[in-house]
Enzyme design. Structure first.
Site, mmCIF file in Angstrom:
data_model
loop_
_atom_site.group_PDB
_atom_site.id
_atom_site.type_symbol
_atom_site.label_atom_id
_atom_site.label_comp_id
_atom_site.label_asym_id
_atom_site.label_seq_id
_atom_site.Cartn_x
_atom_site.Cartn_y
_atom_site.Cartn_z
ATOM 1 N N SER A 40 0.873 -1.169 0.000
ATOM 2 C CA SER A 40 0.000 0.000 0.000
ATOM 3 C C SER A 40 0.912 1.221 0.000
ATOM 4 O O SER A 40 2.094 1.114 0.331
ATOM 5 C CB SER A 40 -0.881 -0.008 1.256
ATOM 6 O OG SER A 40 -1.501 1.255 1.432
ATOM 7 N N ARG A 41 0.354 2.356 -0.398
ATOM 8 C CA ARG A 41 1.165 3.562 -0.320
ATOM 9 C C ARG A 41 1.497 3.865 1.139
ATOM 10 O O ARG A 41 2.402 4.615 1.454
ATOM 11 C CB ARG A 41 0.439 4.733 -0.975
ATOM 12 C CG ARG A 41 0.392 4.625 -2.494
ATOM 13 C CD ARG A 41 -0.567 5.637 -3.087
ATOM 14 N NE ARG A 41 -1.920 5.412 -2.581
ATOM 15 C CZ ARG A 41 -2.951 6.202 -2.807
ATOM 16 N NH1 ARG A 41 -2.785 7.312 -3.518
ATOM 17 N NH2 ARG A 41 -4.142 5.917 -2.327
ATOM 18 N N LYS A 104 -12.423 -5.401 -12.293
ATOM 19 C CA LYS A 104 -13.184 -4.810 -13.386
ATOM 20 C C LYS A 104 -13.613 -3.416 -12.992
ATOM 21 O O LYS A 104 -13.738 -3.168 -11.786
ATOM 22 C CB LYS A 104 -14.385 -5.657 -13.773
ATOM 23 C CG LYS A 104 -15.094 -6.460 -12.683
ATOM 24 C CD LYS A 104 -15.615 -5.756 -11.455
ATOM 25 C CE LYS A 104 -16.520 -4.570 -11.712
ATOM 26 N NZ LYS A 104 -16.853 -3.872 -10.436
#
Lengths: 362, 362
Positions: A40-41, A104
């Site tokens: 994750s950032r 998606k």
């Protein structure tokens, strides 16, 4: 799940999206897959996600997405990032020889998707989108019915709808209503499933034309939050899709063929995890005074001990193992389905932008 | 059914249409109605129809429609004639002070219907169309749900479809595919029910616009055998109708509101004569890992000892008695609903003729 002698494909997860909770569980439950890393950032956020989602103790926690891609032990990545980031991270993942399970909609448009596709092909990695219902055994059974000329005949029309009632916070702040993140809004999110269902029922033959229906609703930022489209094939087949963030959870398919009909109201997420039902009818007629049906439709229940998202991960991991360990070619079916679904979404969007003009697809 | 002290409204039937068999039975089963006469252009045909449909021994058999209208004992007529003949015979019936139960579609267009309406008003006779499902107690229960702001909220979208698979003989010879008889074809026949359902779910507020969907199919004589339309209201509500003679019997409604959803697959003719089911959902959400729904939708069953067409006849006969014997005014609700339904059909037809141009209705 107890370890088995099966080769376990090691997954890296990019980001801590809500949907990644469901996929983490699915990877854990899949006999041929294991969670190897999450990035994750924010390292803290990744650590918290791992702790609250029963990650195995050996799972690596990274403070960047790059670190996941640089981990040589990662076989495959699951990418639940906002759509606008797919092209960057899916291409990078492929370049780092990571197989890609992609949320998606697969891209903002088919042009971007083709760049992802090319990167996967050049680097020999498997690509699959995360459309879970495709992997439910119910879907197989329904397809058997739709393909049975004596029971369903030729398809004539299908209606597919997916709506859910987003709250005010979602409508203002969710990534799915942000033009710089999931710019396709309800069309890319809920509409993806409808387009896929319509293509699936039509043996993935693309329609001749796609026409947006009047009345698309946008939020203040110009992102679609409700829309519909009408699809038409040369032989008279028709389809309607409707997707919206503004109405109660509804996920229905009504399909009519020359000899039969198919109905279900939970095609994206089955009402219950371990079973799926659907209704079919064949050569339906009436009782003598037209006061009832004869024969009556039939309800079918398909049991599954393994939830559809677990089946999806297992199938993806099986393909990855074939490519990585057995020298098999990548399976082109799945990216082909992704591309066709994206083509339909693109056509709907273009038609909306052109004020409802029909867009040719063939 | 045993005679009761109830005043029985005496019906005359114009013609020996197949649907008249069902209605004859309904009149016989209705406590406040009785079959008094039938007229056909062929006396022999009328006699045979009476004999094979359990007419009471006192029933009059006539060789013309006029003779039925001239019978002073006839209170009301049931008109199942081809649509093109409605204007002539409904107007004549009204002029002869006969109350009119009229098959759908009520006319070839709203202009013709307005002449029928005027004749009925001038002559003080009750008019009702023969849309049977409106009279099922299930319909009342469904409407309660749709009207419940806490359970369904405001309607956002509805899909209504009615298709059946006509055989070759029907497609070539049935009155419903003849341009000089039922010129509206599948739109007037199956489409009538869809338009009515859409209006019903929208509290009979007319849509702002009606747009025919591409792909209307005509037979060789130019009669519609498959078509669809999209309806839109000012506040963003949308509806889609689809009707066809070319696909297996399907009669579904999928309605989504801000808080709830409604589904059923037999809205025109219930699967079983003595009960009707439908499914509702309210504030639907998911289980923790989005692997199932919580809450689950609810299925409702409405029992009825009296079939919907019998209820319709009973209600019509009740109104006729009120007008004829109790000096009540005619009930304007029913012809108002007929007219709105016809207006929608007219708009669909106009839009088809204009190549899919939107037609304004308000």
């Amino acid at each position: 799940m107890a370890e088995t002698p099966t080769t376990q494909i090691k997954f890296g997860i990019l980001g801590c999206a809500e949907i990644a909770r469901k996929l983490s569980r699915a990877i854990s439950l899949s006999p041929n897959a294991t969670i190897h890393a999450i990035g994750s950032r924010s390292l803290e956020k990744a650590a918290k996600f791992a702790a609250t989602n029963n990650f195995p103790p050996h799972a690596k926690i990274y403070g960047t997405y790059d670190a996941v891609l640089d981990d040589p032990e990662v076989d495959a990545v699951y990418i639940p990032l906002p759509t606008s980031l797919h092209i960057k991270w899916a291409v990078l993942a492929a370049q780092k020889k990571k197989h890609v399970l992609l949320e998606k909609p697969v891209a903002l448009n088919v042009g971007e998707f083709d760049r992802i596709l090319e990167a996967c092909e050049v680097n020999g990695v498997q690509l699959m989108d995360s459309t879970m219902w495709m992997h439910h055994p119910r879907t197989v059974k329904m397809k058997e019915f739709l393909s049975d000329k004596s029971k369903f005949g030729e398809i004539r029309s299908i209606y597919a709808t997916f709506t859910f009632a987003a709250d005010q916070d979602f409508l203002e702040n969710d990534i799915r209503v942000k033009p710089d993140l999931d710019a396709l809004g309800a069309l890319g999110d809920a509409g993806w499933y409808c387009a896929r269902a319509i293509l699936w029922a039509n043996d993935f033959n693309l329609p001749k034309s796609v026409t947006a229906l009047p009345g698309t609703i946008f939020n203040k930022a110009g992102v679609i939050i409700s829309c519909g489209a009408f699809l038409r094939w040369d032989d008279g087949r028709v389809a309607t899709l409707h997707c919206s963030f503004l109405a109660n959870l509804t996920m229905s398919i009504v399909a009519s063929g020359t000899k039969g009909s198919l109905h279900l109201n939970d095609f994206v997420i089955p009402f219950e995890e371990k079973q799926g039902t659907f209704t079919t009818a064949t050569e339906s007629g009436f009782t003598e005074f037209v006061t009832g049906w004869n024969p009556l439709p039939s309800q079918h229940t398909v049991m599954t001990d393994i939830a559809q998202e677990v089946r999806m991960v297992t199938e993806f991991a099986r393909l990855v193992k074939s490519v990585k360990h057995d020298g098999a070619a990548v399976e082109k079916l799945w990216p082909t389905l992704s591309r066709k679904t994206q083509l339909v979404l693109d056509a709907v969007k273009t038609s909306i932008e052109k004020g409802g003009e029909s867009v040719s697809l063939s």
